[in-house]
Scaffold this motif. Structure first.
Motif, mmCIF file in Angstrom:
data_model
loop_
_atom_site.group_PDB
_atom_site.id
_atom_site.type_symbol
_atom_site.label_atom_id
_atom_site.label_comp_id
_atom_site.label_asym_id
_atom_site.label_seq_id
_atom_site.Cartn_x
_atom_site.Cartn_y
_atom_site.Cartn_z
ATOM 1 N N ASP A 290 0.794 -1.226 0.000
ATOM 2 C CA ASP A 290 0.000 0.000 0.000
ATOM 3 C C ASP A 290 0.828 1.278 0.000
ATOM 4 N N ASP A 291 2.075 1.211 0.468
ATOM 5 C CA ASP A 291 2.876 2.432 0.612
ATOM 6 C C ASP A 291 3.633 2.813 -0.646
ATOM 7 N N VAL A 292 3.529 2.028 -1.688
ATOM 8 C CA VAL A 292 4.208 2.351 -2.941
ATOM 9 C C VAL A 292 3.400 3.393 -3.706
ATOM 10 N N THR A 293 4.094 4.395 -4.236
ATOM 11 C CA THR A 293 3.450 5.439 -5.033
ATOM 12 C C THR A 293 4.132 5.535 -6.399
ATOM 13 N N ASP A 294 3.651 6.486 -7.197
ATOM 14 C CA ASP A 294 4.248 6.706 -8.519
ATOM 15 C C ASP A 294 5.734 7.015 -8.414
ATOM 16 N N GLY B 248 -1.103 -5.292 -8.417
ATOM 17 C CA GLY B 248 -2.484 -5.327 -7.965
ATOM 18 C C GLY B 248 -2.573 -5.012 -6.481
ATOM 19 N N GLY B 249 -3.558 -4.228 -6.092
ATOM 20 C CA GLY B 249 -3.703 -3.856 -4.691
ATOM 21 C C GLY B 249 -2.829 -2.688 -4.270
ATOM 22 N N VAL B 250 -2.043 -2.120 -5.195
ATOM 23 C CA VAL B 250 -1.264 -0.909 -4.914
ATOM 24 C C VAL B 250 -2.143 0.270 -5.322
ATOM 25 N N LEU B 251 -2.717 0.946 -4.325
ATOM 26 C CA LEU B 251 -3.808 1.884 -4.580
ATOM 27 C C LEU B 251 -3.349 3.259 -5.023
ATOM 28 N N ASN B 252 -2.060 3.557 -4.886
ATOM 29 C CA ASN B 252 -1.597 4.923 -5.109
ATOM 30 C C ASN B 252 -0.950 5.139 -6.474
ATOM 31 N N GLY C 76 -6.875 -0.510 -10.589
ATOM 32 C CA GLY C 76 -7.365 0.648 -11.336
ATOM 33 C C GLY C 76 -8.147 1.643 -10.525
ATOM 34 N N GLY C 77 -8.063 1.568 -9.191
ATOM 35 C CA GLY C 77 -8.862 2.448 -8.354
ATOM 36 C C GLY C 77 -8.635 3.925 -8.618
ATOM 37 N N ASN C 78 -7.401 4.315 -8.982
ATOM 38 C CA ASN C 78 -7.091 5.714 -9.254
ATOM 39 C C ASN C 78 -6.746 5.950 -10.717
ATOM 40 N N LEU C 79 -7.108 4.996 -11.566
ATOM 41 C CA LEU C 79 -6.868 5.153 -12.993
ATOM 42 C C LEU C 79 -8.165 5.586 -13.670
ATOM 43 N N GLY C 80 -8.053 6.530 -14.594
ATOM 44 C CA GLY C 80 -9.202 7.001 -15.341
ATOM 45 C C GLY C 80 -9.068 6.712 -16.822
ATOM 46 N N GLN D 297 -7.924 -4.305 -12.012
ATOM 47 C CA GLN D 297 -8.866 -4.538 -10.920
ATOM 48 C C GLN D 297 -9.474 -3.214 -10.470
ATOM 49 N N TYR D 298 -10.766 -3.238 -10.130
ATOM 50 C CA TYR D 298 -11.442 -2.091 -9.514
ATOM 51 C C TYR D 298 -11.318 -0.824 -10.352
#
Length: 402
Positions: free
Chosen positions: A151-155, A173-177, A201-205, A224-225
């Protein structure tokens, strides 16, 4: 087996785990010699019974470990792992590490002592973040990276790896940021090498999918998502014409018309997974059977809506003659004999899963199992249906009539 070339015999034995190799080596002199080949001992999946002493003894006996799997073994200390990386890290090419809280020096040794590391799986580790990935930027040989549920990984952290390594495979998968900048970096630095991609894909548009469509060498894509992606954005996936596997989970705006347009371009697709895509209905499955007769593996699940019925599934079974695996989960509107009747005429089908499809009659499942002796059939509760049950019932019916 003795007549096979030595290399083939070693390749066959390579599918066995260490305890099985030991037992096999006791059967005869020939297999003892084959089982002693160092290639077979180059992979170590650390058993839960290992402590520091047994671990060190194993490494001394088999120093050329190339594939190492360590899964939260509390009996092996960080000092034991540090000794392993210092003594054997130079040979490592594959590393799968699950550790709750390693010492910082252990993470640094992953980089400094493993120059030949190609495949790294550090998924589901709470300590993996941007700083960890910044260290991995010093592993230019890295080709495959799995950071699932980190979860703590970002761009920013992933950018360091992407710019330094020619990744062929990325599982995030599961990396929300992760957002569009990560996709752009993959396009800029890995478009010529990346063939496998798994993203949350939670923050992908739609703009993110537009950029992703430039990764034309992709053969495997999992999303996912994708709550923020519209059907217009999902249409961008049609440009990935080299896809062999497509896995979409909870893409709520994936409609039947959208799926039809995507599959019209993906002519190489052999594996398709559509899980909780609420916009799909029978019309989409009919289009699927017409657009993708080359499909070999298909998975469909619906947990929240129940728009897929007998009509759509029957179209799949009739229109995809190469289908060898079909997994249906939670499709509560499948219930008639018409649905699975084409199964009797699918000679390539080897696996059929009907978990949660409670309205398919048990008796009919037994008929299918009887006529398909090579079919692994899992029924309503994911329990295998055996043809013996049908045969026994038929015998009982015969005796009752007499």
């Amino acid at each position: 087996m003795n007549t096979l070339p030595y290399e083939i015999q070693v390749a066959i034995l390579s599918h066995l785990e260490a305890p099985d190799l030991v037992q096999l080596s006791l059967t005869c002199t020939h297999l003892h010699d084959i089982a002693a080949d160092e290639v077979l001992w180059s992979k170590l999946d650390v058993p839960a019974s290992f402590d520091d002493e047994r671990f060190d003894a194993y490494i001394r006996k088999h120093p050329l470990i190339r594939h190492f799997v360590f899964t939260r073994n509390n009996r092996i200390s960080d000092e034991g792992l540090i000794r392993f990386f210092l003594n054997s890290g130079a040979h490592l090419t594959h590393l799968q590490l699950y550790h709750d809280n390693p010492e910082p020096v252990l993470v640094e040794l992953l980089v400094s002592c493993c120059p030949a590391l190609h495949h790294l799986d550090i998924s589901d580790n709470p300590w993996v973040g941007d700083d960890t990935l910044a260290l991995l930027a010093n592993c230019p040989s890295l080709e495959s990276l799995a950071i699932l549920q980190c979860d703590d990984v970002t761009d920013r952290g992933l950018q360091a790896v992407v710019e330094s390594c020619k990744l062929r495979r990325l599982e995030a998968g599961g990396v929300l940021n992760l957002r569009t900048p990560t996709i752009q970096n993959l396009l800029d630095h890995c478009s010529s090498t990346l063939t496998f991609l798994c993203l949350d894909g939670g923050n992908l548009g739609d703009d993110s999918l537009g950029v992703l469509s430039g990764l034309r060498r992709l053969a495997h894509l999992e999303l996912q998502y994708c709550d923020e992606c519209s059907s217009h954005g999902l249409l961008s996936l049609a440009k990935l014409e080299n896809l062999l596997t497509l896995k979409l989970s909870r893409c709520y705006d994936l409609t039947s018309d959208c799926l039809d347009q995507i599959l019209s371009r993906l002519r190489k697709l052999t594996r398709l997974y559509l899980n909780d895509c609420l916009g799909l209905d029978d019309r989409g499955l009919v289009c699927l059977s017409e657009r993708s007769p080359q499909l070999q593996h298909l998975e469909l699940s619906q947990s929240y809506s129940h728009t897929l019925t007998d009509v759509g599934i029957a179209a799949i079974l009739s229109g995809c003659p190469l289908l060898s695996s079909l997994k249906l989960k939670g499709l509560k509107r499948i219930h008639s004999f018409v649905t699975l009747l084409p199964v009797l005429h699918c000679p390539r089908l080897r696996y059929l899963y009907l978990g949660g499809c409670h309205n398919v009659p048990n008796y009919f499942l037994e008929v299918v199992a009887a006529y398909h002796p090579h079919l692994t059939l899992l029924g309503h509760y994911a329990v295998r249906v055996e043809p013996a049950a049908f045969m026994l019932r038929r015998e009982q019916d015969g005796s009752d009539s007499e």
